[in-house]
Design a protein around this motif. Structure first.
Motif: not given
Length: 183
Positions: A98, A101, A103, A123, A128
């Motif tokens: 993650l 990434k 999200v 996160l 993320a």
């Protein structure tokens, strides 16, 4: 563009899963949205097993690596993230799927503020790339709507279409700098 949709609920008739299924029904041709359905198969996180090849964990990590965007819709349990979702996320802290990434959190109820805040914290800690401007809350809790009815509803479809368009427009970059968004 490949999108992985993850519901934090294991319930068969989950409102969060229905919301993600509605997004799948509404997705334009540029988006390939896959609903991740193996959350219940991931074993409890154990740091001693982190480098072990556990099939469910390997598949989860691969699904995250292969997507461009992750959509997460989760209920709130006792003011927090459901254990199954947190457990799955724990398995990718060290492996880093993650990190960087994109999200987007999608909410099926405005009552889940603590879970959303907790998920955002987790996160963010995992590095993320949270796309807060694309987040959507669709209040369908307790309305017993099918994915088809959610997608067809004038009340909900506008916001969901905007979310899908935001994903299309992301222009998410791959490691070599190429845009994976298709216009």
């Amino acid at each position: 563009m490949k999108v992985l949709a993850i519901s934090g609920s294991l319930r068969g008739q989950s409102t969060n899963t229905r919301l993600l299924r509605a997004l799948i029904l509404m997705a334009p041709p540029q988006l390939e949205i896959t609903l991740y359905q193996e959350l219940d198969q991931i074993p409890p996180f154990n740091p001693d097993m982190e480098s072990t090849e556990l099939e469910a964990v390997t598949r989860f990590r691969a699904a995250l690596r292969e997507c461009d965007v992750v959509l997460i819709s989760t209920p709130e349990y006792a003011h927090g993230i459901p254990g199954a979702l947190k457990n799955a996320l724990d398995w990718v802290v060290g492996s880093g799927e993650l990190s960087g990434k994109a999200v987007i959190m999608v909410n099926a109820s405005s009552r889940g503020v603590y879970a959303q805040a907790s998920l955002q914290e987790v996160l963010t800690t995992m590095d993320a790339r949270l796309l807060r401007d694309a987040e959507v809350t669709i209040n369908i809790l307790g309305k017993d709507l099918s994915p088809e009815r959610i997608a067809a509803s004038a009340e909900y479809s506008s916001a969901l279409k905007e979310l899908l368009q935001a994903i299309v427009e992301l222009g998410v970059k791959t490691a070599d700098g190429q845009s994976v968004a298709q216009e």
